[in-house]
Design a protein around this motif. Structure first.
Motif, PDB file in Angstrom:
ATOM      1  N   SER A  11       0.844  -1.190   0.000  1.00  0.00           N
ATOM      2  CA  SER A  11       0.000   0.000   0.000  1.00  0.00           C
ATOM      3  C   SER A  11       0.876   1.235   0.000  1.00  0.00           C
ATOM      4  O   SER A  11       1.784   1.348   0.831  1.00  0.00           O
ATOM      5  N   VAL A  12       0.601   2.137  -0.917  1.00  0.00           N
ATOM      6  CA  VAL A  12       1.362   3.384  -1.009  1.00  0.00           C
ATOM      7  C   VAL A  12       0.399   4.534  -1.280  1.00  0.00           C
ATOM      8  O   VAL A  12      -0.739   4.320  -1.719  1.00  0.00           O
ATOM      9  N   GLN A  13       0.868   5.734  -1.032  1.00  0.00           N
ATOM     10  CA  GLN A  13       0.081   6.911  -1.375  1.00  0.00           C
ATOM     11  C   GLN A  13       0.333   7.293  -2.825  1.00  0.00           C
ATOM     12  O   GLN A  13       1.368   6.938  -3.410  1.00  0.00           O
ATOM     13  N   ALA A  14      -0.600   8.008  -3.386  1.00  0.00           N
ATOM     14  CA  ALA A  14      -0.461   8.473  -4.764  1.00  0.00           C
ATOM     15  C   ALA A  14       0.853   9.241  -4.910  1.00  0.00           C
ATOM     16  O   ALA A  14       1.228  10.022  -4.040  1.00  0.00           O
ATOM     17  N   GLY A  15       1.525   8.969  -6.009  1.00  0.00           N
ATOM     18  CA  GLY A  15       2.827   9.584  -6.249  1.00  0.00           C
ATOM     19  C   GLY A  15       3.999   8.724  -5.808  1.00  0.00           C
ATOM     20  O   GLY A  15       5.144   9.013  -6.152  1.00  0.00           O
TER      21      GLY A  15
END
Length: 118
Positions: A11-15
């Motif tokens: 899971s990662v944040q946008a960008g």
């Protein structure tokens, strides 16, 4: 027996960025055409990035300039470097292999989940 095992999802944040790996066992990677595919809930599976035996690559338009497919024949490993991730990249990602004369990919991994939050 041919086996493909993916890893590297998360899971990662946008960008953000992730690098997926796919280790092949039971055969040498070099004679095979390889690819990364993805499937989001409620959507059809789509080919994201493909690589042939000469290293030629093909990308779906939505990931061009952001994703890079590569392989290391010595390590029998396929990679997908994913940068500038977007929420619409959220999906289960699968690696697949076929002898290049075949039309269909006949070897598939179990998948690794990629989730991108906004």
């Amino acid at each position: 027996q041919v086996q493909l095992v993916e890893s590297g999802g998360g899971s990662v944040q946008a960008g953000g960025s992730l690098k997926l790996s796919c280790v092949a066992s039971g055969y040498a990677l070099s004679p095979y055409c390889m690819g990364w595919f993805r499937q989001a809930p409620g959507k059809e599976r789509e080919g994201v990035a493909l690589i042939d035996t000469d290293g030629g690559t093909t990308y779906v338009d939505s990931v061009k300039g952001r994703f890079t497919i590569s392989k290391d024949n010595a390590k029998n490993t396929l990679y997908l470097q994913m940068n500038s991730l977007k929420p619409e990249d959220t999906a289960m990602y699968y690696c697949a292999a076929r002898l290049c004369w075949r039309r269909e990919y006949n070897y598939w991994g179990q998948g690794t989940q990629v989730t991108v939050s906004s």
